[in-house]
Design an enzyme around this catalytic site. Sequence first.
Site, PDB file in Angstrom:
ATOM      1  N   CYS A 278      64.117 -15.929  72.938  1.00 38.87           N
ATOM      2  CA  CYS A 278      64.236 -14.869  73.941  1.00 38.87           C
ATOM      3  C   CYS A 278      65.304 -15.366  74.884  1.00 38.87           C
ATOM      4  CB  CYS A 278      62.930 -14.630  74.692  1.00 38.87           C
ATOM      5  SG  CYS A 278      63.198 -13.521  76.096  1.00 38.87           S
TER       6      CYS A 278
ATOM      7  N   CYS B 219      64.283 -14.664  78.866  1.00 36.50           N
ATOM      8  CA  CYS B 219      63.155 -15.356  79.515  1.00 36.50           C
ATOM      9  C   CYS B 219      62.310 -16.062  78.461  1.00 36.50           C
ATOM     10  CB  CYS B 219      62.348 -14.383  80.380  1.00 36.50           C
ATOM     11  SG  CYS B 219      62.136 -12.742  79.665  1.00 36.50           S
ATOM     12  N   SER B 220      61.150 -15.542  78.119  1.00 40.49           N
ATOM     13  CA  SER B 220      60.313 -16.248  77.146  1.00 40.49           C
ATOM     14  C   SER B 220      59.411 -15.285  76.390  1.00 40.49           C
ATOM     15  CB  SER B 220      59.489 -17.317  77.857  1.00 40.49           C
ATOM     16  OG  SER B 220      58.707 -16.702  78.865  1.00 40.49           O
ATOM     17  N   CYS B 221      59.932 -14.092  76.056  1.00 39.64           N
ATOM     18  CA  CYS B 221      59.124 -13.111  75.328  1.00 39.64           C
ATOM     19  C   CYS B 221      58.668 -13.720  74.002  1.00 39.64           C
ATOM     20  CB  CYS B 221      59.928 -11.838  75.091  1.00 39.64           C
ATOM     21  SG  CYS B 221      60.386 -11.050  76.647  1.00 39.64           S
TER      22      CYS B 221
HETATM   23 FE    FE Z   1      61.703 -12.719  77.534  1.00 40.69          FE
END
Ligand code: FE
Length: 216
Positions: free
Chosen positions: A115, A118-120
Site C-alpha cells: 500500500c 499507508c498500510s491498507c
Molecule cells: Fe493504505
Amino acid sequence: MSDDDSKRIQSIHHDLHSDLPAEPALRVKALESLLIEKGMLDPKTVDAWIEVYTEEIGPKRGAVVVAKAWLDPEFRKRLLADGTAAITELGFEGWATAHFKVVENTSVIHNLIVCTLCSCYPHSVLGIPPNWYKTAAYRSHAVRDPRGVLAEFGETLPDDVEVRVWDSTAELRYMVLPERPAGTEAWNEERLAGLVTRNAMIGTHRALGTESTRHG
Ligand code: FE
C-alpha cells in the site's frame, strides 16, 4: 479548478498520507489512556481485539483460503473471479475485505502487494500487518524496485519471471495465491495450510516449503 490546483491538491493528499506521526504508538497509547479515563473504552475490549487479530485470525484464515484453492479447482476459480464472495463462503468476510482481490503466482508471474499511501491490508484474512509493511522504505521500494525488495527477503527471481506489483487502497485490498509446492500432491488441507506463510500471501516470500528469511 486549474491543472495546477489539482496537482497541488494531489500532492497535499499524498503528503498527508506519507507523513505518519513520528511516534504513532505513543499517540495511540495516549488516546487509549484518555478514552479509558473517560470511561469510554474498556481496556479488556482492546486486549481481546488485539488477541483475535494476532492469534486467532492472524494469517491462518488466509492460509486456509490458499490450501482450499490448491485442493479445489472450482473454489480456486471462484476465488480468482471474486475474492470477496469466495471468502464469504468460508465465513471469513469482514474488516477490510469488502472489496478483496486474489492474484495468482505462476511459474512465470510473481505478485507483490503493497500500500503505497499507508498500510491498507486484508485484515479479515491476514490479521494485523507486519511492521515492515507500513514502513516508508517498503512502500516506496516495492514499486520502484520490486526485485530489489524481494532480494532483501531472500528471494531471487529468474529474469523470465514477471513481477507484478499491486497497490492496495482502502477501496480494494489484495492477497497473493502462492504456487503449490511440488511433492505435496497427497497432502490434506490442514497440512497444506501449514506451509503457507503470511509473507507468501503478501508476496515477499515465493518458494514455499523453505525457510522464510529476513523480516520474519
Ligand atoms: Fe493504505
